[in-house]
Motif scaffolding. Structure first.
Motif, PDB file in Angstrom:
ATOM      1  N   GLU A  45      13.528  25.731 -83.359  1.00 39.82           N
ATOM      2  CA  GLU A  45      12.701  24.618 -82.917  1.00 39.82           C
ATOM      3  C   GLU A  45      11.483  24.453 -83.827  1.00 39.82           C
ATOM      4  O   GLU A  45      11.395  25.050 -84.882  1.00 39.82           O
ATOM      5  N   GLU A  49       8.526  21.942 -79.238  1.00 39.08           N
ATOM      6  CA  GLU A  49       9.259  22.544 -78.115  1.00 39.08           C
ATOM      7  C   GLU A  49       8.321  22.846 -76.941  1.00 39.08           C
ATOM      8  O   GLU A  49       8.764  22.967 -75.799  1.00 39.08           O
ATOM      9  N   TRP A 184      22.188  24.351 -79.423  1.00 40.73           N
ATOM     10  CA  TRP A 184      21.260  24.075 -78.329  1.00 40.73           C
ATOM     11  C   TRP A 184      22.015  23.841 -77.034  1.00 40.73           C
ATOM     12  O   TRP A 184      23.096  23.237 -77.027  1.00 40.73           O
ATOM     13  N   TYR A 196      14.941  17.904 -83.928  1.00 41.41           N
ATOM     14  CA  TYR A 196      14.970  19.213 -84.560  1.00 41.41           C
ATOM     15  C   TYR A 196      15.858  19.196 -85.808  1.00 41.41           C
ATOM     16  O   TYR A 196      15.505  19.776 -86.838  1.00 41.41           O
TER      17      TYR A 196
END
Length: 288
Positions: A45, A49, A184, A196
């Protein structure tokens, strides 16, 4: 400190923090006079985040800053693997705080950011007021588990492919970064994953991120216990960190300590369980 604030996602602002290592990009919010909180993100990240926690901290009067760590900030992107050793990242914490003019601050970290935070809190107890560590245990507990716990050895070995220069980059970026996107959990919105991925596809960015793994086997090194008040959040469905390392982390804290197992949560706690993470963070800060 040279700072160029810019609006970022309405109430959040972009900030540039100049240090001896280079210039870090960061997200900042909250009153300048508020109690200071520095939040360190995980891999892969970046500072955003922490958006949920940043907004909550600002609403409660804290001044919160979440930098993009070395490798993520284009202004601090060493070319050599050794530039990503933990000792440099820990020094970054102090230099960022110095550049911000923060003599004392609360420290929060997730994943690799948490490992950095554990070491920084142990090294700078007069600077760090409290520590909130998320997902990653104290590196001493992790190192012990990697030596003796077959379950933790298996989990950690799943990351071995990330340590192969060139090969890992090609695999992760193939087919519109399909394998990277698959890392993710579904709880993270596709538009956030896209953000990201855009960051990681900047020239040299993905190699820099992977260099965190290549530079830090974790099993080596001498680690100090943490004396500041500490809260550690660990997800019971974490695929990277097993229960032994998580449960033994308390042995590495000599000050007040709270260990919380997050039910039905994996490794990406700040986003998978954003509200619960925020409540724990606010409670920990209010207690000390």
């Amino acid at each position: 400190m040279r700072s160029r604030p810019a609006v970022f996602e309405s109430d959040l602002t972009r900030q540039r923090i100049a240090t001896d290592a280079g210039t870090f990009d960061a997200i900042a919010t909250g009153p300048a006079t508020g109690r200071k909180v520095l939040l360190l993100h995980g891999v892969p990240e970046c500072g955003i985040e922490w958006r949920h926690q940043l907004r909550a901290l600002a609403a409660h009067g804290y001044r919160a800053v979440a930098p993009d760590l070395r490798g993520y900030s284009p202004g601090v992107r060493p070319k050599h693997v050794d530039g990503y050793r933990l000792e440099h990242a820990v020094q970054d914490v102090r230099e960022i705080a110095d550049a911000l003019g923060w003599k004392r601050f609360d420290l929060v970290g997730h994943d690799w950011g948490a490992i950095v935070a554990w070491i920084a809190a142990a090294r700078y107890p007069l600077r760090v007021r409290t520590l909130t560590a998320v997902s990653a245990p104290h590196p001493g507990a992790l190192a012990q588990a990697l030596r003796t716990d077959p379950d933790q050895q298996r989990r950690w070995s799943c990351l071995d492919h990330l340590r192969t220069p060139g090969v890992a980059e090609r695999e992760l970026l193939a087919d519109n970064a399909a394998r990277l996107r698959a890392g993710w959990p579904s709880a993270i919105a596709p538009e956030r994953v896209n953000q990201y991925v855009r960051k990681l596809t900047e020239p040299g960015a993905l190699t820099a991120v992977l260099n965190w793994y290549r530079a830090n086997p974790v099993v080596s090194g001498t680690y100090r216990p943490v004396s500041v008040p500490t809260r550690f959040l660990w997800g019971e469905n974490d695929q990277v960190i097993g229960p032994e390392a998580a449960q033994n982390t308390g042995r590495w804290v000599t000050g007040p300590y709270w260990f919380e197992v997050m039910a039905d949560t994996g490794h990406f706690i700040p986003e998978e369980a954003a509200e619960e993470t925020t409540l724990h963070l606010l409670d920990h800060l209010a207690t000390y």
